[in-house]
Design a protein around this motif. Structure first.
Motif, PDB file in Angstrom:
ATOM      1  N   ASP A   1     -21.000 104.644  35.744  1.00  6.99           N
ATOM      2  CA  ASP A   1     -20.938 104.251  37.157  1.00  6.99           C
ATOM      3  C   ASP A   1     -21.627 105.293  38.037  1.00  6.99           C
ATOM      4  O   ASP A   1     -22.389 104.947  38.952  1.00  6.99           O
ATOM      5  CB  ASP A   1     -19.485 104.058  37.600  1.00  6.99           C
ATOM      6  CG  ASP A   1     -18.806 102.879  36.916  1.00  6.99           C
ATOM      7  OD1 ASP A   1     -19.530 101.953  36.485  1.00  6.99           O
ATOM      8  OD2 ASP A   1     -17.574 102.890  36.794  1.00  6.99           O
TER       9      ASP A   1
ATOM     10  N   ARG B   1     -27.035  99.585  35.451  1.00  8.20           N
ATOM     11  CA  ARG B   1     -26.514  98.218  35.484  1.00  8.20           C
ATOM     12  C   ARG B   1     -26.030  97.808  34.094  1.00  8.20           C
ATOM     13  O   ARG B   1     -26.568  98.241  33.066  1.00  8.20           O
ATOM     14  CB  ARG B   1     -27.582  97.244  35.969  1.00  8.20           C
ATOM     15  CG  ARG B   1     -28.067  97.535  37.390  1.00  8.20           C
ATOM     16  CD  ARG B   1     -28.687  96.298  38.036  1.00  8.20           C
ATOM     17  NE  ARG B   1     -29.739  95.716  37.219  1.00  8.20           N
ATOM     18  CZ  ARG B   1     -31.024  96.072  37.281  1.00  8.20           C
ATOM     19  NH1 ARG B   1     -31.407  97.057  38.102  1.00  8.20           N
ATOM     20  NH2 ARG B   1     -31.928  95.466  36.547  1.00  8.20           N
ATOM     21  N   GLU B   2     -25.025  96.945  34.083  1.00  8.61           N
ATOM     22  CA  GLU B   2     -24.380  96.574  32.820  1.00  8.61           C
ATOM     23  C   GLU B   2     -25.366  96.014  31.808  1.00  8.61           C
ATOM     24  O   GLU B   2     -25.298  96.343  30.620  1.00  8.61           O
ATOM     25  CB  GLU B   2     -23.271  95.550  33.093  1.00  8.61           C
ATOM     26  CG  GLU B   2     -22.470  95.179  31.854  1.00  8.61           C
ATOM     27  CD  GLU B   2     -21.313  94.259  32.184  1.00  8.61           C
ATOM     28  OE1 GLU B   2     -20.458  94.066  31.302  1.00  8.61           O
ATOM     29  OE2 GLU B   2     -21.272  93.726  33.318  1.00  8.61           O
ATOM     30  N   GLU B   3     -26.317  95.196  32.281  1.00  8.15           N
ATOM     31  CA  GLU B   3     -27.246  94.577  31.339  1.00  8.15           C
ATOM     32  C   GLU B   3     -28.263  95.574  30.789  1.00  8.15           C
ATOM     33  O   GLU B   3     -28.879  95.327  29.752  1.00  8.15           O
ATOM     34  CB  GLU B   3     -27.967  93.401  32.004  1.00  8.15           C
ATOM     35  CG  GLU B   3     -28.931  93.767  33.131  1.00  8.15           C
ATOM     36  CD  GLU B   3     -28.266  93.846  34.490  1.00  8.15           C
ATOM     37  OE1 GLU B   3     -28.982  93.791  35.501  1.00  8.15           O
ATOM     38  OE2 GLU B   3     -27.013  93.963  34.542  1.00  8.15           O
TER      39      GLU B   3
ATOM     40  N   ARG C   1     -32.593 103.150  37.016  1.00  9.38           N
ATOM     41  CA  ARG C   1     -32.653 101.921  37.821  1.00  9.38           C
ATOM     42  C   ARG C   1     -33.265 100.775  37.025  1.00  9.38           C
ATOM     43  O   ARG C   1     -32.787  99.640  37.054  1.00  9.38           O
ATOM     44  CB  ARG C   1     -33.470 102.170  39.089  1.00  9.38           C
ATOM     45  CG  ARG C   1     -33.635 100.941  39.974  1.00  9.38           C
ATOM     46  CD  ARG C   1     -34.578 101.215  41.130  1.00  9.38           C
ATOM     47  NE  ARG C   1     -35.942 101.511  40.675  1.00  9.38           N
ATOM     48  CZ  ARG C   1     -36.938 101.809  41.490  1.00  9.38           C
ATOM     49  NH1 ARG C   1     -36.736 101.884  42.793  1.00  9.38           N
ATOM     50  NH2 ARG C   1     -38.139 102.059  41.012  1.00  9.38           N
ATOM     51  N   ASN C   2     -34.358 101.077  36.301  1.00  9.14           N
ATOM     52  CA  ASN C   2     -35.035 100.040  35.504  1.00  9.14           C
ATOM     53  C   ASN C   2     -35.726 100.737  34.341  1.00  9.14           C
ATOM     54  O   ASN C   2     -36.820 101.281  34.492  1.00  9.14           O
ATOM     55  CB  ASN C   2     -36.051  99.277  36.344  1.00  9.14           C
ATOM     56  CG  ASN C   2     -36.684  98.117  35.571  1.00  9.14           C
ATOM     57  OD1 ASN C   2     -36.576  98.026  34.349  1.00  9.14           O
ATOM     58  ND2 ASN C   2     -37.345  97.221  36.278  1.00  9.14           N
TER      59      ASN C   2
END
Length: 622
Positions: free
Chosen positions: A119, A124-126, A592-593
């Protein structure tokens, strides 16, 4: 040489012999140390100071403090000793890291660490499972490097051939690097590689690679090259007339006209895992024809998809598309970008050779002299611009740096300056020792070869490179940097302002960068991503203090500015002595990505900022 013979590595086949408990424990402690340091540096984690630490915890000058940090659920606590250096660099002694869970002593485990702070890290979870897989791969790579064994820093500094064969020495250094990118925590992801692929193609394995060769129909492919270099001339130079004739004969044996095809190198993994499946329709229609295996042996470079020709080292590097996920990007190559690549390189070469300030410091580049891209109509019709499906089949050829050497000179990847051997000795310290120079004199020579050319390009042209360690080759004389060679040009340079008029075919490298962000080409890419680590290594090894490091950099820049009074307005516009600068963070991008950190066509748009960093040069502003 490695302590385990290459034959043993190859014979191990699909073995996971490097995944041993003791090696795994060391890899986890190493990576958790890096995660604590870099996530704290980027102000994602906020360690709480507990008390001063002394003894083994206090490395170099000064005294370390003890810190603690508690997991998101409050059940796990990590304590460690660290010093905070310039640029908010966390110098953490890995041996002091301790972990408790539910009040009981627990193992230091990087995968658990990431999930405990998921967290806070903002994953992100995925995306979390993919990031964990990259962390696992990075751990496995570190365990493999320990298992293989590497030459000491002193041995690398002298050269395995005593400097008599710069090609062998250069490639020994290349495969001996143990860290990868200094900022990114998950920096050896390579998702898509299995254990056999890792042993065959990972840079640290150093295994010889022979490239697959295919013929691609000219109606589907584009070949471009430097001015004056023709397709046939280039291929016969790289392959040899015998191999070209053999491949032409193979096409004729299938009833195909060689004049209708280009010959193209392909990464063996890409052919096996992607092209034979994803491009099956192209193969079935004979738009792509597999011809065989090339005769030359290559060695994978740190960038994974680039190969150095070890059979004939003065031939070109070959860079190929490979659809593995590594450090925030699928490592493909765009056929659209390939088209303009030689022209961009020709343009930059002309600029560099015509600039007196750059020439006086020996700055050079190795050109990407030819490129080829294949357009698959099925996937281009079905995918968005920038999709990995559009980047599966391209290649380029880059000049070898060996012809730039003079007698007695050696090559090293600049990433080696941040390398530390298994006994804890930095390679840069070994180079300084070999040179016989005072550490500050050695450092000044390095700044003249590397930093000042980059500064000049910013001030004179508002031109920026992506000058990280893997993208720069240093030429050494007796361990001293005498010139820098830039590479990976077409995809990683950017013209940020209006000071240069660009030919149409080169216009792709121009980007709309806000004026205040242009100086980040030095502050972020050089100061924060390279000098932060280099200055810490030198201080921790008691060679150069932080103050001396940054004073020496300031003196080099001041002397350069005194030589170029005509650029005074640019010095104030892009003030390298400002009190602070915007803090652009790399791990925040990946968190983030982790599948596409940035749109390379808009290098400014996706940056992740975290306030401002104090500029260590500010103390020497006058």
């Amino acid at each position: 040489m490695s302590t385990i013979a290459l034959e043993s590595v190859v014979a191990a086949g699909h073995s996971a012999a490097h995944l041993k408990p003791e090696l795994w424990a060391k890899a986890n402690r190493h990576l958790v140390r890096k995660a604590l340091a870099e996530f704290s540096h980027e102000r994602i984690l906020s360690p709480e100071k507990v008390s001063p630490a002394t003894g083994a915890a206090a490395k170099g000058e000064g005294t370390a403090d003890s810190y603690r940090i508690v997991s998101d659920d409050g059940l796990a606590e990590y304590t460690f000793a660290a010093r905070q250096l310039e640029l908010e660099h966390w110098s953490i002694d890995a041996s002091t890291i301790a972990c408790t869970r539910n009040g009981a002593e627990a193992t230091v485990d990087a995968l658990t660490f990431i999930t405990e702070f998921r967290d806070t890290l903002g994953i992100r979870e995925e995306m979390l499972p993919v990031y964990l897989e990259e962390i696992s791969s990075t751990l496995a790579s570190h365990a493999f490097k320990q298992w293989m064994g590497q030459p000491s820093s002193a041995e690398l500094a002298v050269g395995v051939t005593g400097g008599a064969n710069p090609s062998i020495d250069f490639q020994t250094i290349e495969r001996s690097m143990t860290e990868g990118h200094p900022c990114f925590v998950a920096n050896n992801g390579r998702l898509g590689f299995g254990i056999a692929d890792f042993r065959a193609f990972a840079p640290e394995a150093g295994a010889p690679v022979q490239l697959d060769w295919i013929a691609v129909h000219r109606s589907k492919a584009v070949f471009t090259s430097s001015e004056g270099l023709g397709y046939r001339e280039h291929l016969e130079t790289e392959l040899g007339t015998t191999d070209v004739a053999f491949f032409d004969a193979e096409l004729r044996s299938q009833g195909l006209d060689p004049a209708s095809y280009f010959l193209m190198p392909v990464h063996p993994w890409q052919w096996e895992n992607k092209l034979t499946v994803t491009f099956a329709a192209e193969i079935a229609q004979q738009h792509i024809v597999h011809l065989g295996i090339g005769a030359d042996a290559y060695q994978a470079q740190q960038s994974i998809r680039t190969f150095f020709n070890t059979s004939e080292p003065e031939k070109c590097y070959v860079k190929t598309a490979i659809s593995v996920l590594n450090m925030g990007f699928m490592r493909g190559l765009s056929p659209y970008y390939m088209k303009a690549t030689p022209a961009i390189n020709d343009w930059l070469q002309e600029l560099i050779t015509g600039d007196e300030a750059l020439q006086s410091r020996g700055l050079a580049m190795i050109k990407e002299v030819a490129a080829m891209g294949y357009h698959n109509g099925y996937y281009e019709a079905a995918s968005a611009k920038g999709s990995p499906y559009r980047k599966m089949l391209s290649a380029l050829w880059r000049e070898s740096p060996l012809p730039l050497l003079q007698d007695g000179q050696q090559l090293t990847t600049m990433a080696s300056l941040l390398h530390v051997d298994s006994s804890g000795k930095p390679f840069v310290s070994a180079l300084i020792g070999r040179s016989g120079l005072a550490p500050s004199d050695w450092l000044r020579r390095y700044f003249e070869a590397y930093l000042i050319p980059l500064v000049h390009c910013l001030f004179r042209y508002e031109l920026a490179f992506m000058p990280h360690g893997e993208n720069v080759i240093l030429v050494l004389e007796n361990g001293v940097p005498v010139r820098a060679i830039m590479k990976d040009i077409a995809e990683e340079i950017v013209v940020m302002g209006e000071r240069l008029e660009l030919p149409e075919e080169v216009s792709r490298v121009k980007a709309d960068i806000p004026d205040g962000e242009k100086v980040l080409a030095i502050f972020t890419d050089v100061f924060d991503c390279i000098f932060r680590f280099l200055s810490a290594l030198l201080e921790e090894d008691s060679l150069i203090s932080q103050e001396t490091f940054w004073r020496t950099a300031a003196e080099a820049i001041r002397d350069y500015q005194a030589q170029h009074p005509e650029l005074a307005d640019q010095f104030s516009r892009h003030d390298l002595f400002a009190d602070d600068f915007e803090f652009s963070c790399l791990n925040r991008l990946q968190l983030r990505n982790n599948q596409q950190m940035l749109d390379i066509s808009d290098p400014s748009g996706g940056l992740q900022m975290a306030g401002r960093l104090k500029n260590p040069l500010a103390a020497f502003a006058s």
